[in-house]
Design a protein around this motif. Structure first.
Motif, PDB file in Angstrom:
ATOM      1  N   TRP A  46       0.813  -1.214   0.000  1.00 60.84           N
ATOM      2  CA  TRP A  46       0.000   0.000   0.000  1.00 60.84           C
ATOM      3  C   TRP A  46       0.850   1.270   0.000  1.00 60.84           C
ATOM      4  N   HIS A  47       0.604   2.115  -1.011  1.00 53.30           N
ATOM      5  CA  HIS A  47       1.158   3.473  -1.083  1.00 53.30           C
ATOM      6  C   HIS A  47       2.691   3.516  -1.083  1.00 53.30           C
ATOM      7  N   ARG A 152       2.258  -6.094   5.810  1.00 52.43           N
ATOM      8  CA  ARG A 152       1.751  -5.975   7.177  1.00 52.43           C
ATOM      9  C   ARG A 152       2.778  -6.503   8.180  1.00 52.43           C
ATOM     10  N   GLN A 227       4.417  -2.158   7.383  1.00 57.78           N
ATOM     11  CA  GLN A 227       3.481  -1.078   7.075  1.00 57.78           C
ATOM     12  C   GLN A 227       3.044  -0.264   8.285  1.00 57.78           C
ATOM     13  N   ARG A 228       3.292  -0.765   9.477  1.00 59.31           N
ATOM     14  CA  ARG A 228       2.934   0.037  10.654  1.00 59.31           C
ATOM     15  C   ARG A 228       3.716   1.341  10.698  1.00 59.31           C
ATOM     16  N   TYR A 230       4.075   3.524   8.397  1.00 62.25           N
ATOM     17  CA  TYR A 230       3.595   4.648   7.588  1.00 62.25           C
ATOM     18  C   TYR A 230       2.091   4.662   7.313  1.00 62.25           C
ATOM     19  N   LEU A 231       1.372   3.629   7.746  1.00 64.77           N
ATOM     20  CA  LEU A 231      -0.077   3.616   7.567  1.00 64.77           C
ATOM     21  C   LEU A 231      -0.794   4.022   8.850  1.00 64.77           C
ATOM     22  N   THR A 232      -1.999   4.548   8.685  1.00 66.72           N
ATOM     23  CA  THR A 232      -2.847   4.827   9.849  1.00 66.72           C
ATOM     24  C   THR A 232      -3.174   3.532  10.575  1.00 66.72           C
ATOM     25  N   GLU A 234      -3.085  -1.063   9.726  1.00 71.10           N
ATOM     26  CA  GLU A 234      -2.837  -2.157   8.793  1.00 71.10           C
ATOM     27  C   GLU A 234      -4.121  -2.938   8.526  1.00 71.10           C
ATOM     28  N   PHE A 238      -6.439   0.944   4.773  1.00 70.97           N
ATOM     29  CA  PHE A 238      -4.978   1.017   4.608  1.00 70.97           C
ATOM     30  C   PHE A 238      -4.535   2.431   4.205  1.00 70.97           C
ATOM     31  N   PHE A 240      -2.717   5.960   4.020  1.00 73.46           N
ATOM     32  CA  PHE A 240      -1.400   6.551   4.235  1.00 73.46           C
ATOM     33  C   PHE A 240      -1.518   7.635   5.294  1.00 73.46           C
ATOM     34  N   ASP A 241      -0.606   7.663   6.263  1.00 73.05           N
ATOM     35  CA  ASP A 241      -0.633   8.649   7.338  1.00 73.05           C
ATOM     36  C   ASP A 241       0.629   9.503   7.247  1.00 73.05           C
TER      37      ASP A 241
END
Length: 268
Positions: A46-47, A152, A227-228, A230-232, A234, A238, A240-241
């Motif tokens: 993701w992203h 993830r 992914q933890r 950079y994501l809000t 998992e 999903f 992007f934060d």
């Protein structure tokens, strides 16, 4: 709906950023055959293309726009497993990373269809990537392929426990010069608040192993990110934060600059 198989941005750096799993495009006839689990596209990186965007001015980018459930651009087109004896997913996956079927009953593609997808998706992506490697190598005397991935943080089907944030893969040092691996390791080891490992569960996929030929002036390294970082969350959607991602992007910017400097030192 149509979409480009691959998107390319040419730069003048020796660095090439490849993203084989950032795409979410699934042609509608294929999407209709996916199970509800498959249609969620959970196993997307993701992203990851957004995460790296503009971190290294001048870097070439090669991004697959089709989803890995259509065909996995980071798998051997002949179907050989990257990790014999370990759980993994194939050239055209039958299950997701949680070992759940992604196709409706009777709808998984057969060998002929898989070959057609190799020809339509996998081969054009790698033709584009190979062309950029040759262009960059002709300009600089070498090319450094950095394969961008994310996953993830916890996927029990694939690995135990919590994945480190930085997972550097060089196939145990075979795919790049020692100076390249050392530059990446040094940045990640000193990144406060982040965990890392070199050649752990992810030693580099088919892209890294196929193109990484240090003796021929092509160095390759894979980075699998948890992914933890950079994501809000998992979980769907999903998102992007930017706030969560900012510290990671600072480290990645330093990492890419260090790799570029190391590549410059290796120029013939």
């Amino acid at each position: 709906m149509t979409a480009p198989v691959v998107e390319i941005v040419e730069g003048d750096s020796p660095i090439i950023l490849a993203a084989p799993h950032a795409g979410t495009w699934v042609p509608e006839p294929i999407r209709a055959r996916l199970s509800p689990v498959g249609q969620a596209l959970t196993d997307t990186d993701w992203h990851v293309d957004r995460l790296y965007r503009d971190l290294l001015p001048g870097a070439t980018t090669v991004t697959a726009r089709f989803h890995r459930y259509v065909i996995d651009a980071n798998r051997d087109p002949g179907g050989q497993s990257l990790y014999p004896g370990q759980n993994t997913t194939g050239l055209v996956p039958e299950v997701d990373f949680d070992n759940q079927p992604i196709w409706r009953a009777g709808e998984a593609p057969d060998a002929d269809e898989i070959q057609a997808r190799v020809d339509r998706f996998h081969a054009p992506y790698h033709a584009a990537l190979a062309a950029q490697i040759e262009r960059v190598r002709a300009r600089h005397g070498l090319a450094l392929l950095y394969d961008c991935h994310s996953i993830r943080s916890q996927v029990p089907f694939l690995f135990d426990g919590l994945l480190p944030v930085f997972n550097i893969g060089t196939d145990d040092g075979r795919t790049c010069a020692p100076a390249i691996q050392s530059a990446a390791t040094d940045i990640c080891e000193h990144a406060a608040g982040f965990s890392m490992v070199v050649n752990g569960r992810f030693r580099g996929g088919w892209t890294t192993r196929h193109y990484g030929r240090p003796d021929a002036g092509v160095h390759a390294i894979q980075m699998e990110l948890a992914q933890r970082a950079y994501l809000t969350s998992e979980r769907p959607p999903f998102a992007f934060d930017p706030t969560v991602a900012a510290p990671l992007q600072t480290v990645l910017r330093d990492l890419l600059r260090a790799l570029e400097a190391a590549a410059q030192e290796l120029k013939p």
